[in-house]
Design a protein around this motif. Structure first.
Motif, PDB file in Angstrom:
ATOM      1  N   GLY A  25      -7.174  -0.564  10.314  1.00 46.54           N
ATOM      2  CA  GLY A  25      -7.249  -0.610   8.856  1.00 46.54           C
ATOM      3  C   GLY A  25      -7.339   0.770   8.224  1.00 46.54           C
ATOM      4  O   GLY A  25      -7.575   0.894   7.027  1.00 46.54           O
ATOM      5  N   ASN A  26      -7.117   1.793   9.008  1.00 41.19           N
ATOM      6  CA  ASN A  26      -7.136   3.139   8.440  1.00 41.19           C
ATOM      7  C   ASN A  26      -5.745   3.553   7.979  1.00 41.19           C
ATOM      8  O   ASN A  26      -4.732   3.034   8.446  1.00 41.19           O
ATOM      9  N   VAL A  27      -5.736   4.513   7.069  1.00 40.01           N
ATOM     10  CA  VAL A  27      -4.491   5.034   6.518  1.00 40.01           C
ATOM     11  C   VAL A  27      -3.660   5.659   7.630  1.00 40.01           C
ATOM     12  O   VAL A  27      -4.169   6.465   8.408  1.00 40.01           O
ATOM     13  N   PRO A  51       0.822  -1.208   0.000  1.00 45.03           N
ATOM     14  CA  PRO A  51       0.000   0.000   0.000  1.00 45.03           C
ATOM     15  C   PRO A  51       0.858   1.261   0.000  1.00 45.03           C
ATOM     16  O   PRO A  51       1.969   1.262   0.531  1.00 45.03           O
ATOM     17  N   LYS A  52       0.339   2.316  -0.601  1.00 42.97           N
ATOM     18  CA  LYS A  52       1.031   3.611  -0.571  1.00 42.97           C
ATOM     19  C   LYS A  52       1.147   4.092   0.872  1.00 42.97           C
ATOM     20  O   LYS A  52       2.213   4.524   1.304  1.00 42.97           O
ATOM     21  N   TYR A  53       0.071   4.006   1.616  1.00 44.24           N
ATOM     22  CA  TYR A  53       0.103   4.315   3.050  1.00 44.24           C
ATOM     23  C   TYR A  53      -0.057   3.030   3.850  1.00 44.24           C
ATOM     24  O   TYR A  53      -0.939   2.209   3.538  1.00 44.24           O
ATOM     25  N   ASN A  54       0.767   2.859   4.861  1.00 50.38           N
ATOM     26  CA  ASN A  54       0.575   1.751   5.785  1.00 50.38           C
ATOM     27  C   ASN A  54      -0.739   1.958   6.538  1.00 50.38           C
ATOM     28  O   ASN A  54      -1.253   3.074   6.621  1.00 50.38           O
ATOM     29  N   LEU A  55      -1.242   0.844   7.093  1.00 51.04           N
ATOM     30  CA  LEU A  55      -2.522   0.911   7.797  1.00 51.04           C
ATOM     31  C   LEU A  55      -2.297   0.759   9.304  1.00 51.04           C
ATOM     32  O   LEU A  55      -1.373   0.066   9.735  1.00 51.04           O
TER      33      LEU A  55
END
Lengths: 600, 600
Positions: free
Chosen positions: B242-244, B234-238
């Protein structure tokens, strides 16, 4: 930067071995001291050097920057002006110009050969001197001596450039519809008013003046094509001494945003009581224009050739270098992680297609150019007529075939690069974008096909066609027993025969509907083009074989024969589809009413 | 702005009359309540409305502005973000998604039909949700439940988008060469490092996160294609919920300057110890990827169809409006200064060619999509296998044929416009530039042709092929005595027979050299494509005739029959050249050594 080296070896092959132009031009006083392999090679080498070192480096820049219009002033991309100055200095603008007006008097053949190299290295730039050439030709053929002194001399010297102003927004192929007006003034000049579009090189910063050759209507002119006259309209009016003086009433109001040829300014020109001078007889402008249009069509054909050659060279270098997959026959470069893609048959097929298009077009262009030169140089009216006829027949074929195969070759060039072909930095997509204009301007492929079939072939009651098929069948007969190429000779014989049969088929179909001509014409043009190409490829193969048998060890000749074999095996079969389409007739084109074409 | 109205009437014809999908899908529990003409028409109308009103107006803007990269942040063209939000709001991102994870569970057929309209109105924009779809499919088929909850749910909801990261600068078609590394971390995740290029939609401002599906090698992986694994990055880790959360180690370092699809960001992505998660088994990444690649290839085929349809509509409107010349049969619009160019046979030939490409491709695409859906929906293993086989056979044909004919149609679209086709404001040249990518990405035409001939046809010992030719010959037999179309039935019969003969010819040639497969494959693919198209055109004509005989007075059906007649008369003859090329064999491709290709 792109990979390109002028194909001088192949040019010399066509000039010397295939056409023997040194010998051929000796018979004409006009060119006797102008044409020798030494002189030609020297010019080609100077041109190659100039194009590779001056034009190629500014090609991508021109594409990126494009032209800029501010307050009627067009700025060309960085480096375009300096390259133009160098070009003038090298004497290229005067190459084929009339010696009486400062030209060097060389034949069209030279210009044809050199303009391939110019276009291959920088299409957009090449259009500026290219358009000047059209204006010069028109002035040479139809101008008065005074007009030539005033306008032709500075054009030949390259101090000024020229344009051809034909198109209006509602009138492209159909010039009969043009509306630009020319009102006579008391001093013998005319006031020109109207709007012209798609004027290539219509405004720029390369030269101190621009000579526009403009189609317009006199007040009392008959409607349609028979009421069009031709005028010289300079950007700057001249003083008594012929020097640039006040600004004339012609302004560039917009430049077009186009798919390609960004470095050339495609202008909307507004004429508002611009001072112009009639050239040629009243209402005969379109006839005068044909002089220019034929020469422009050959020039455009060469652009197609240039696209084929430059995209070929780009793709070839990449195919030798890029590694992907193994050959289906097993690793060819076992020390590398994969084989260079030139081992793959589909890649080779594309490269060879580009190669035969480039080399075949070059042969066709030079062959055609010799007729242009002979028509101009001969004192024998019969020979002149025959040369003009051949030129008339071959020009639409060359224009359409060479530009369409140029577009196709450029597509292959991108395809060999895979996804990288789509990226600007490799230069392959620019070739494809630039090349696309060539089957549109100077008469679309469809217009050429009607010119060929309706005007040239059927209009001459097949006499232009049979003059050529007789020549081909004569050559076939001479070579019927050829030890290496009897099979190819037979292919040419059959197709040439079929050319006549197909023509008669269309003639018969046209009895029931004139639309059958238009329904067949595009396929007929391509069929004709491939047959003429087959004739030239046969000649090239036979010629190369003769050189080998005479002991010439240049590996070029064996390669030429192999290339010809590819043409006969894998390109010439395209004729079968064209035959089938012609035989199918046009009925299926006219079943639908305009309303039936689309339902929402 | 461009002229485009979604071809709903023709879509309904294919869905209802030709394929009767309502009936066909009833038998499968998965789709029984999903497929009805009512539902489909409703979705198509909503899609048409959205695309015509939201996407079409920002299409030229996207081309002009392109994407901008600043400090790793990509800004998409004006209006792209707003259109994306609206698209999500309308529920299109979840259309075919798994119902367990928030999707609507509709069949592929819906997506296929809708994505034609999206691409026809805004190709570049359509690629953003298009790529997400590839990522979703991969997750659905190969992800764990936890991965699906984390990544699939927001993708289906449209909150995030996805990419497919395959290509590296030295590895395009040949994925065995990729070098991107994945090193296991103690927490079960992996650290991904390497550079990927040509990543469509790789970075943008449309959504809050991007899920990259990345091919990479584990430290102990075997060389070549058998050592490639698939990762979610993912571009942003969670965070735990499970949110950015924090930014992951993947950065867009450059975007490509391309011939077209300017509104889509084609990114160079640098992975530097980016946190990733293995999806599917170790070293089996390429197999997992095939799920995605087949779906992507059908998606690309649709793009070709979209180019054919949109260029057709543009050219048709122009051809009805633009006046030039008189018909060869005499004035058709005597009150106007010239006739509309649709009267000219060469123009009609181009329009009809575009029309049969668009309509034929639409039929092929939907026909193909039904097999994709059946393969997924059936409980019967035999039926599943048969559907998968048909899909495997037709996918490379559809991908190559539909994209190449899309490119050709776009070329005709420009040509109908003459010089105006080259000018940006009419939109025709943008279609040609955008369309050109489709025969390059997702496997070039040449790659498809090898996939078809070597893997699918010869690799199955012809069983995939004969399954289809048996179906066609069955249909031929049923219609042998057809009152209107017996001639076309006979054409299909002969060509289908020839399909088998040609295959055997190639098999025989390949005994002496494996290169014969590659030498024949591209012609073989086009031949195959035209035969399948002929089968579908025959079915369409027969179906339309049945509707007419049943008393349906919709003029659509008569037009469909006339269009089919054009296909058989003027497009199908293309097979003759492909046959001749295959029969010529590959010898002429391998005569030249690499050195002999060019002499300076």
């Amino acid at each position: 930067m792109r990979n390109y080296i002028a194909p001088l070896r192949d040019m010399k092959f066509v000039l010397k071995d295939l056409l023997d132009v040194e010998q051929k031009y000796q018979g004409y006083a006009k060119f006797a001291d102008k044409v020798s392999m030494d002189i030609m090679e020297q010019y080609l080498e100077v041109a190659a050097d100039f194009c590779q070192n001056e034009l190629l480096p500014i090609n991508a820049i021109g594409d990126e920057q494009g032209c800029r219009l501010e307050n009627g002033v067009v700025t060309t991309p960085d480096g375009f002006k300096a390259a133009y100055d160098k070009y003038v200095e090298l004497g290229f603008t005067s190459l084929t110009g009339d010696e009486q007006y400062g030209g060097q008097g060389f034949p069209t053949l030279y210009r044809i050969a050199i303009s391939e190299i110019i276009t291959a290295t920088n299409w957009s730039w090449g259009m500026y001197p290219g358009l000047s050439h059209g204006a010069m030709r028109t002035l040479e053929h139809h101008g008065t001596d005074q007009q030539k002194q005033k306008f032709l001399v500075p054009l030949i010297a390259g101090r000024w450039t020229g344009t051809m102003c034909l198109t209006e927004s509602h009138a492209g192929s159909d010039l009969g519809l043009i509306r630009t007006k020319a009102v006579p003034n008391s001093d013998g000049s005319y006031s020109i008013s109207g709007e012209k579009i798609f004027i290539s090189a219509g405004e720029h910063d390369l030269a101190e003046n621009i000579v526009h050759i403009v189609l317009a209507r006199l007040p009392d002119a008959p409607a349609g094509t028979k009421g069009i006259s031709l005028f010289i309209v300079p950007k700057y009016n001249l003083d008594e001494a012929g020097n640039v003086a006040s600004r004339n009433g012609v302004v560039c109001s917009a430049i077009e945003h186009k798919m390609g040829i960004h470095g050339n300014a495609t202008c909307v020109l507004n004429f508002e009581n611009a001072k112009g001078f009639l050239i040629g007889p009243e209402n005969r402008g379109l006839n005068c224009m044909f002089t220019f249009m034929n020469s422009a069509r050959i020039g455009t054909a060469i652009q197609g050739l240039a696209a084929a050659e430059s995209s070929y060279q780009g793709a070839l270098a990449y195919a030798k270098d890029r590694l992907a997959m193994r050959s289906l026959e097993g690793a060819q470069a076992p020390n590398q992680p994969a084989d260079p893609i030139i081992v793959h048959p589909a890649v080779r097929n594309m490269l060879l297609t580009q190669k035969v298009f480039a080399e075949g077009s070059r042969a066709l262009a030079y062959y055609l150019a010799t007729y242009a030169d002979i028509a101009e140089a001969t004192d024998n009216p019969e020979e002149k007529k025959a040369a003009e006829n051949r030129l008339a027949l071959l020009t639409p074929i060359a224009k359409a075939l060479m530009t369409e195969t140029g577009v196709e070759a450029a597509k292959h060039g991108m395809q060999v690069f895979g996804g990288h072909g789509y990226i600007a930095e490799h230069g392959m997509e620019q070739i494809a974008r630039d090349a696309r204009i060539a089957s549109l301007y100077e008469g679309t492929t469809e217009i050429q096909s009607i010119d060929l079939l309706a005007r040239k072939v059927l209009g001459s009651k097949l006499s232009l066609l049979t003059a050529l098929t007789d020549e081909i069948q004569g050559y076939v007969q001479e070579n019927q027993q050829h030890a290496q190429f009897s099979q190819q000779v037979e292919q040419v014989r059959q197709l040439t025969e079929q050319w006549l049969t197909l023509t008669q088929t269309i003639q018969a179909q046209a009895q029931s509907s004139a639309n059958e001509i238009g329904a067949a014409s595009v396929d007929y043009l391509f069929f004709s083009g491939y047959v003429v190409s087959a004739y030239l490829w046969l000649k090239m193969a036979v010629t190369a074989q003769q050189k080998i048998e005479a002991g010439d060890s240049d590996p070029f000749y064996a390669a030429k024969i192999k290339t010809a074999q590819f043409f006969f095996a894998r390109i010439l079969p395209r004729t079968t589809t064209h035959i089938a389409n012609i035989q199918a007739g046009g009925e299926s084109l006219f079943l639908l009413t305009p309303e039936e074409f689309k339902f929402d």
